[in-house]
Scaffold this motif. Structure first.
Motif, short mmCIF file in Angstrom:
data_model
loop_
_atom_site.label_atom_id
_atom_site.label_comp_id
_atom_site.label_asym_id
_atom_site.label_seq_id
_atom_site.Cartn_x
_atom_site.Cartn_y
_atom_site.Cartn_z
N GLU A 200 0.99 -1.60 -0.20
CA GLU A 200 -0.02 0.02 0.18
C GLU A 200 1.08 1.46 0.28
N ALA A 201 2.01 1.40 1.24
CA ALA A 201 2.72 2.22 0.33
C ALA A 201 3.39 2.86 -0.35
N SER B 155 23.02 -4.54 -6.14
CA SER B 155 22.10 -4.06 -7.42
C SER B 155 21.93 -2.18 -6.54
N PRO B 156 21.14 -1.58 -7.41
CA PRO B 156 21.03 -0.30 -6.76
C PRO B 156 19.76 -0.46 -5.92
N GLU B 157 19.69 0.80 -5.19
CA GLU B 157 18.29 0.59 -3.67
C GLU B 157 17.74 2.13 -4.44
N CYS B 158 16.72 1.55 -3.67
CA CYS B 158 16.27 3.39 -3.47
C CYS B 158 15.40 3.10 -2.18
N LEU B 159 15.42 4.29 -1.48
CA LEU B 159 14.39 3.98 0.24
C LEU B 159 13.02 5.28 -0.30
N ILE B 160 12.41 4.49 -0.32
CA ILE B 160 10.73 4.77 -0.46
C ILE B 160 10.04 5.35 0.48
N LEU B 161 9.02 6.54 0.70
CA LEU B 161 8.52 7.07 1.34
C LEU B 161 7.02 6.92 1.19
N GLY B 162 6.37 6.36 1.99
CA GLY B 162 4.12 6.09 0.96
C GLY B 162 3.89 6.06 2.88
N TRP B 163 2.66 5.91 2.36
CA TRP B 163 1.78 5.86 3.56
C TRP B 163 0.95 4.85 3.45
N HIS B 164 0.82 4.06 4.81
CA HIS B 164 -0.10 3.14 4.90
C HIS B 164 -1.19 3.61 6.15
N ASP B 165 -2.67 2.47 5.97
CA ASP B 165 -3.07 2.43 7.05
C ASP B 165 -4.54 4.09 6.21
N LEU C 124 5.50 4.99 5.83
CA LEU C 124 6.89 3.92 6.17
C LEU C 124 7.34 4.07 5.26
N HIS C 125 8.74 3.40 5.30
CA HIS C 125 9.65 3.50 4.51
C HIS C 125 10.03 2.05 3.78
N VAL C 126 10.44 1.87 2.66
CA VAL C 126 10.41 0.92 2.35
C VAL C 126 11.58 1.22 1.91
N LEU C 127 12.97 -0.24 1.60
CA LEU C 127 14.33 0.10 1.11
C LEU C 127 13.85 -1.15 0.18
N VAL C 128 14.22 -0.44 -0.71
CA VAL C 128 14.34 -1.29 -2.81
C VAL C 128 14.74 -1.68 -3.75
N ALA C 129 15.59 -2.80 -3.80
CA ALA C 129 16.42 -2.92 -5.28
C ALA C 129 15.94 -2.99 -6.25
N TYR C 130 17.00 -2.49 -7.29
CA TYR C 130 15.83 -3.22 -8.11
C TYR C 130 16.93 -2.74 -9.65
N PRO C 131 17.44 -3.72 -10.61
CA PRO C 131 16.21 -3.32 -11.60
C PRO C 131 14.83 -5.10 -11.32
N THR D 231 13.44 -3.44 3.35
CA THR D 231 13.53 -3.77 4.63
C THR D 231 12.37 -2.76 4.79
N ALA D 232 11.74 -2.72 5.63
CA ALA D 232 10.64 -1.42 5.70
C ALA D 232 10.96 -0.94 7.24
N TYR D 233 10.51 -0.31 7.71
CA TYR D 233 10.37 0.62 8.49
C TYR D 233 9.73 1.72 8.97
N GLU D 234 9.04 1.78 10.45
CA GLU D 234 8.25 3.96 10.53
C GLU D 234 9.28 4.42 11.15
N PRO D 235 9.07 5.70 10.08
CA PRO D 235 10.32 6.24 10.29
C PRO D 235 9.90 7.53 11.87
N THR D 236 10.76 6.75 12.72
CA THR D 236 10.56 7.76 13.99
C THR D 236 11.72 7.89 15.05
#
Length: 109
Positions: free
Chosen positions: A43-44, A63-73, A79-86, A92-97
């Motif tokens: 959802e985030a 591989s390259p990675e990016c830290l994405i800020l998205g919103w859930h609930d 929510l921060h989600v670290l995603v590798a691509y392509p 990993t995923a965590y709530e920024p606190t």
């Protein structure tokens, strides 16, 4: 799958829609510890307001990675989600606190 490195978020969102977004074991372990579900992560990542906070080039990483800020609930919780691509997979995923994050976009210490 063609990749536009300037906008990996589109690649990641497309992978999510095609059920091609993977999760490494570390991500799943941390998500369980942090009580974050894959539905919340997806959802985030899929939220209209999802944005890349940091882009990490491949140097020193598999591989390259990016830290994405998205919103859930329904957009109420960041929510921060670290995603590798392509070949997208969640690292990993965590709530920024506090103290590490002052706000969802601004680092703390």
């Amino acid at each position: 799958m063609e990749m536009d490195e300037s906008e990996p978020i589109h690649l990641i969102q497309n992978a999510k829609h095609q059920n091609a977004l993977g999760y490494i074991d570390y991500a799943l372990k941390k998500m369980i510890e942090r009580e974050i579900t894959s539905d919340q992560v997806e959802e985030a990542l899929n939220s209209n307001s999802a944005e890349i906070l940091r882009n990490y080039p491949q140097a020193g990483r598999p591989s390259p990675e990016c830290l994405i800020l998205g919103w859930h609930d329904s957009g109420r919780r960041p929510l921060h989600v670290l995603v590798a691509y392509p070949e997208p997979y969640v690292v990993t995923a965590y709530e920024p606190t506090l103290p590490k994050w002052r706000t969802p976009r601004e680092r703390g210490e």
